[in-house]
Scaffold this motif. Structure first.
Motif, PDB file in Angstrom:
ATOM      1  N   GLY A  12       1.126  -0.987  -0.195  1.00  0.00           N
ATOM      2  CA  GLY A  12      -0.187  -0.007   0.427  1.00  0.00           C
ATOM      3  C   GLY A  12       0.583   1.244   0.038  1.00  0.00           C
ATOM      4  O   GLY A  12       0.261   2.807  -0.611  1.00  0.00           O
ATOM      5  N   LEU A  13       1.735   1.154   0.762  1.00  0.00           N
ATOM      6  CA  LEU A  13       2.620   2.293   0.600  1.00  0.00           C
ATOM      7  C   LEU A  13       3.343   2.554  -0.431  1.00  0.00           C
ATOM      8  O   LEU A  13       3.442   3.406  -1.004  1.00  0.00           O
ATOM      9  N   SER A  14       3.381   2.069  -1.686  1.00  0.00           N
ATOM     10  CA  SER A  14       4.857   1.443  -2.245  1.00  0.00           C
ATOM     11  C   SER A  14       2.780   1.967  -2.944  1.00  0.00           C
ATOM     12  O   SER A  14       3.664   3.120  -4.709  1.00  0.00           O
ATOM     13  N   ALA A  15       2.063   2.028  -3.520  1.00  0.00           N
ATOM     14  CA  ALA A  15       1.059   2.321  -4.369  1.00  0.00           C
ATOM     15  C   ALA A  15       0.585   3.911  -4.251  1.00  0.00           C
ATOM     16  O   ALA A  15       0.365   4.375  -5.236  1.00  0.00           O
ATOM     17  N   MET A  16       1.320   4.313  -2.910  1.00  0.00           N
ATOM     18  CA  MET A  16       0.852   5.781  -2.785  1.00  0.00           C
ATOM     19  C   MET A  16       1.924   6.319  -3.993  1.00  0.00           C
ATOM     20  O   MET A  16       1.696   7.411  -4.797  1.00  0.00           O
ATOM     21  N   VAL A  17       2.926   5.920  -4.339  1.00  0.00           N
ATOM     22  CA  VAL A  17       4.447   6.519  -5.475  1.00  0.00           C
ATOM     23  C   VAL A  17       3.876   5.515  -6.912  1.00  0.00           C
ATOM     24  O   VAL A  17       3.555   6.671  -7.805  1.00  0.00           O
ATOM     25  N   LEU A  18       3.975   4.202  -7.122  1.00  0.00           N
ATOM     26  CA  LEU A  18       3.315   3.669  -7.992  1.00  0.00           C
ATOM     27  C   LEU A  18       1.829   3.040  -8.930  1.00  0.00           C
ATOM     28  O   LEU A  18       2.056   4.231 -10.214  1.00  0.00           O
ATOM     29  N   ASN A  19       1.230   4.376  -8.345  1.00  0.00           N
ATOM     30  CA  ASN A  19      -0.573   3.839  -9.027  1.00  0.00           C
ATOM     31  C   ASN A  19      -0.660   5.771  -9.581  1.00  0.00           C
ATOM     32  O   ASN A  19      -0.501   5.183 -10.670  1.00  0.00           O
TER      33      ASN A  19
ATOM     34  N   ALA B 122      -4.650  -4.246  -4.158  1.00  0.00           N
ATOM     35  CA  ALA B 122      -5.619  -4.079  -2.821  1.00  0.00           C
ATOM     36  C   ALA B 122      -6.118  -2.142  -3.468  1.00  0.00           C
ATOM     37  O   ALA B 122      -7.097  -1.006  -2.763  1.00  0.00           O
ATOM     38  N   ALA B 123      -5.178  -1.687  -3.730  1.00  0.00           N
ATOM     39  CA  ALA B 123      -4.699  -0.055  -4.201  1.00  0.00           C
ATOM     40  C   ALA B 123      -5.175   0.183  -5.321  1.00  0.00           C
ATOM     41  O   ALA B 123      -5.637   1.411  -5.649  1.00  0.00           O
ATOM     42  N   CYS B 124      -5.228  -1.197  -6.564  1.00  0.00           N
ATOM     43  CA  CYS B 124      -4.957  -0.173  -7.309  1.00  0.00           C
ATOM     44  C   CYS B 124      -6.552  -0.557  -8.303  1.00  0.00           C
ATOM     45  O   CYS B 124      -6.498   0.454  -9.006  1.00  0.00           O
ATOM     46  N   ILE B 125      -6.604  -1.891  -8.434  1.00  0.00           N
ATOM     47  CA  ILE B 125      -7.394  -2.246  -8.641  1.00  0.00           C
ATOM     48  C   ILE B 125      -8.954  -1.650  -8.780  1.00  0.00           C
ATOM     49  O   ILE B 125      -9.278  -1.285  -9.156  1.00  0.00           O
ATOM     50  N   PRO B 126      -8.913  -1.630  -7.157  1.00  0.00           N
ATOM     51  CA  PRO B 126     -10.743  -0.954  -7.384  1.00  0.00           C
ATOM     52  C   PRO B 126      -9.961   0.759  -7.845  1.00  0.00           C
ATOM     53  O   PRO B 126     -11.201   1.215  -8.482  1.00  0.00           O
ATOM     54  N   VAL B 127      -9.171   1.980  -7.888  1.00  0.00           N
ATOM     55  CA  VAL B 127      -9.567   2.358  -8.643  1.00  0.00           C
ATOM     56  C   VAL B 127      -8.670   2.539  -9.936  1.00  0.00           C
ATOM     57  O   VAL B 127      -9.938   3.153 -10.900  1.00  0.00           O
TER      58      VAL B 127
ATOM     59  N   ALA C 191      -5.720  13.235  -6.315  1.00  0.00           N
ATOM     60  CA  ALA C 191      -4.906  12.242  -4.395  1.00  0.00           C
ATOM     61  C   ALA C 191      -5.505  10.743  -4.780  1.00  0.00           C
ATOM     62  O   ALA C 191      -5.003  10.412  -3.870  1.00  0.00           O
ATOM     63  N   ARG C 192      -6.544  10.614  -5.560  1.00  0.00           N
ATOM     64  CA  ARG C 192      -7.050   9.116  -6.271  1.00  0.00           C
ATOM     65  C   ARG C 192      -5.603   8.359  -5.288  1.00  0.00           C
ATOM     66  O   ARG C 192      -5.571   6.801  -4.563  1.00  0.00           O
ATOM     67  N   GLY C 193      -4.752   8.495  -6.720  1.00  0.00           N
ATOM     68  CA  GLY C 193      -3.405   7.089  -6.207  1.00  0.00           C
ATOM     69  C   GLY C 193      -3.053   6.910  -4.868  1.00  0.00           C
ATOM     70  O   GLY C 193      -2.655   6.333  -4.127  1.00  0.00           O
ATOM     71  N   VAL C 194      -2.404   8.408  -4.474  1.00  0.00           N
ATOM     72  CA  VAL C 194      -2.191   8.439  -3.262  1.00  0.00           C
ATOM     73  C   VAL C 194      -2.550   7.906  -2.086  1.00  0.00           C
ATOM     74  O   VAL C 194      -2.063   7.056  -1.017  1.00  0.00           O
ATOM     75  N   ALA C 195      -4.291   8.681  -1.841  1.00  0.00           N
ATOM     76  CA  ALA C 195      -4.750   8.001  -1.142  1.00  0.00           C
ATOM     77  C   ALA C 195      -5.126   6.687  -0.641  1.00  0.00           C
ATOM     78  O   ALA C 195      -5.633   6.139  -0.184  1.00  0.00           O
ATOM     79  N   SER C 196      -5.798   6.668  -1.828  1.00  0.00           N
ATOM     80  CA  SER C 196      -5.482   4.911  -1.834  1.00  0.00           C
ATOM     81  C   SER C 196      -4.962   4.825  -1.357  1.00  0.00           C
ATOM     82  O   SER C 196      -4.593   3.124  -0.738  1.00  0.00           O
ATOM     83  N   GLY C 197      -3.337   4.595  -1.661  1.00  0.00           N
ATOM     84  CA  GLY C 197      -2.157   3.402  -1.354  1.00  0.00           C
ATOM     85  C   GLY C 197      -2.114   3.957   0.252  1.00  0.00           C
ATOM     86  O   GLY C 197      -1.494   2.913   1.724  1.00  0.00           O
TER      87      GLY C 197
ATOM     88  N   LEU D 290      -2.354   0.517   3.096  1.00  0.00           N
ATOM     89  CA  LEU D 290      -1.167   1.682   4.995  1.00  0.00           C
ATOM     90  C   LEU D 290      -1.600   0.770   5.949  1.00  0.00           C
ATOM     91  O   LEU D 290      -1.524   0.361   6.478  1.00  0.00           O
ATOM     92  N   VAL D 291      -3.132   1.798   6.253  1.00  0.00           N
ATOM     93  CA  VAL D 291      -3.286   2.248   6.821  1.00  0.00           C
ATOM     94  C   VAL D 291      -4.169   0.732   7.291  1.00  0.00           C
ATOM     95  O   VAL D 291      -4.132   0.133   8.456  1.00  0.00           O
ATOM     96  N   SER D 292      -5.484  -0.057   6.557  1.00  0.00           N
ATOM     97  CA  SER D 292      -5.495  -0.681   6.494  1.00  0.00           C
ATOM     98  C   SER D 292      -4.718  -2.636   7.286  1.00  0.00           C
ATOM     99  O   SER D 292      -5.169  -3.052   7.905  1.00  0.00           O
ATOM    100  N   TRP D 293      -3.853  -2.216   6.617  1.00  0.00           N
ATOM    101  CA  TRP D 293      -2.905  -3.941   6.750  1.00  0.00           C
ATOM    102  C   TRP D 293      -1.993  -4.041   7.738  1.00  0.00           C
ATOM    103  O   TRP D 293      -1.627  -4.231   8.403  1.00  0.00           O
TER     104      TRP D 293
END
Length: 501
Positions: free
Chosen positions: A95-102, A149-154, A423-429, A433-436
């Motif tokens: 999830g932390l990586s998704a904040m950047v990669l998304n 989990a961060a990228c697919i729903p978006v 904010a969708r990419g960063v916030a979804s990550g 992150l918080v979830s897991w």
């Protein structure tokens, strides 16, 4: 936080409120061809299938490894708890990586990138010669799961239209349930190494299919790639439809926002309110106890002396979870998000209370400060044929049914719906992150709490959280049914509710 998205009679601001505008939108939706949209969604959510499979991999594997004849692989209770919980640490890192990669790679390429750690992780577990290989493999599959989990729903939300977004928004959870159910079913007959080998298959298929799928038109527009975005939308909607009108709406929304989120903008209610709602929903979802219950499902059944073999009970619960999430998918766009969240939290509340009371009132409850063997029948019932022994199974089925009907799929869907584009990419990550991180703390501490205070204590805590979820849903959660992403953004930007009429 004001109660969002309730019907208002205030005429002072009209956004998408004219009847002709709504009629045009509905007429447009009826003309769309969804076959390619469904194919793109299927390709993406195969990542969730792998995620669901990997999440519950420990359920049949931990009991097998605790009895392993190989000393290098045999696990004690502490090692089992790490094997069960380290997945969530990997997911938090994903999830932390998704904040950047998304936003760096885009939604589609980020999903494809997740296949690399997933394939390596399954290979390590399949060929494990020591505990470190099992833990590393588990961590890598968790990392892949957190990223998807961060990228697919978006991705699914951004390629969908309001007519099917609710149903398609439930597909990530549906596929995760399918993955878990397949693992439970295979776990009845297949050795644990081959379970890891089987996990490679959906990852490879996902990679191949996504090579032929378009990226999100909204993401492409945010990167200034207008022609590519128009081509992607035409492919998804059908070239003989009026997709230019939708493209113009998306383009107008993207142009109202700067390409990158600044720290100063976080003080804007348009930005921080939807982020706060999404993050809190993910936090509260995990606190209901779903991850430790799924991870230690067979062990919990062993401990509560259920009537059927624990492996069969786990498979039954997986089937119930699948049916429930299918119900949610078919009713989400009809009943609405909030009513399903209320029903979901209520069912989980009752189920956790029943499980807690059953354990506490059982003839041989676990003694405080005594070690509870979660893998080997700490609670033996006096009558092996007693129907009372069905209570843990029925209560767990009720819990999973409630979770899968609301707080499972809808929290992911709302995350992708209410977050502003910039904010969708960063916030979804951040949500993942918080979830897991929360899931890791719960999963790691679950066995410790059980050994110290008894199995009933976690269930009482989970029940109290479900009560909090009911209040949170009524006060803070928006109803987004039949609203475009642009309409939802307009609400948070203006604070007005008149567009819902």
């Amino acid at each position: 936080m004001e109660q969002p998205l309730l019907r208002s009679e205030t005429p002072d601001y009209e956004t998408f409120s004219e009847k002709s505008e709504q009629e045009q939108e509905q007429n447009y939706i009826r003309t769309l061809k969804n076959k390619r949209l469904f194919l793109a969604t299927f390709a993406a959510v195969l990542g969730n299938f792998s995620f669901g499979y990997a999440l519950v991999y420990t359920s049949p594997v931990i009991p097998a490894l605790e009895r392993s004849p190989n000393p290098a692989l045999r696990m004690n209770k502490t090692e089992s708890s790490w094997f069960g919980s380290v997945f969530t640490l990997g997911a938090a890192a994903g999830g932390l990586s998704a904040m950047v990669l998304n936003d760096l790679l885009g939604r589609k390429l980020s999903i494809m990138f997740s296949a690399v750690p997933s394939v390596i992780g399954y290979a390590l577990m399949a060929g494990a010669q020591g505990l470190w290989m099992l833990l590393l493999g588990r961590t890598l599959t968790g990392f892949a799961g957190g990223l998807t989990a961060a990228c697919i729903p978006v991705y699914v939300s951004e390629i969908s239209h309001p007519g099917v977004r609710g149903a398609l928004g439930a597909t990530p959870q549906i596929m995760a349930v399918f993955g878990s159910l397949l693992l439970y079913a295979l776990g009845l007959k297949v050795p644990w190494r081959w379970l890891a080998v089987a996990g490679e298959v959906p990852v490879v298929v996902m990679m191949v299919l996504l090579c032929f799928m378009p990226n999100s038109p909204r993401f492409l527009l945010s990167q200034g790639k207008e022609e590519e975005a128009l081509e992607a939308l035409a492919w998804l909607r059908g070239r003989d439809t009026d997709f230019h009108r939708e493209f113009q709406q998306i383009q107008n929304s993207v142009q109202q926002q700067s390409s990158r989120l600044s720290w100063a903008e976080l003080r804007d209610p348009f930005i921080y309110k939807p982020i706060a709602i999404a993050v809190l929903m993910r936090f509260l979802q995990q606190l209901t106890g779903v991850t430790p219950i799924l991870v230690y499902l067979q062990s919990i059944f062993h401990s509560t002396a259920v009537l059927l073999p624990a492996e069969e009970d786990a498979a039954i619960v997986g089937a119930v979870r699948l049916v429930s999430v299918l119900i949610a998918a078919t009713t989400m766009d009809k009943a609405g998000r909030k009513i399903l969240l209320f029903v979901s939290a209520s069912m989980m509340l009752v189920a956790n209370l029943v499980l807690g009371l059953y354990v506490q009132l059982s003839p041989q409850p676990p003694a405080p400060n005594a070690t509870v063997d979660l893998s080997g029948g700490a609670l033996e019932a006096s009558g092996s044929g007693s129907y009372l022994m069905l209570v843990p199974l029925l209560a767990t089925m009720l819990f999973i049914m409630g979770y899968a009907m609301g707080w499972g799929p809808i929290t992911w869907l709302l995350m992708s719906e209410i977050l502003p584009l910039k904010a969708r990419g960063v916030a979804s990550g951040l949500c993942v992150l918080v979830s897991w991180l929360t899931a890791f703390v719960l999963t790691k501490s679950f066995l410790l709490v059980v050994n110290a205070f008894g199995l009933q204590v976690p269930f009482y805590f989970f029940a109290a959280i479900c009560l909090v979820n009911l209040v949170f849903t009524g006060c803070c959660v928006p109803e987004t049914r039949r609203r475009s992403l642009e309409q939802i953004e307009s609400f948070f930007r203006t604070g007005r509710k008149s567009f819902l009429r």
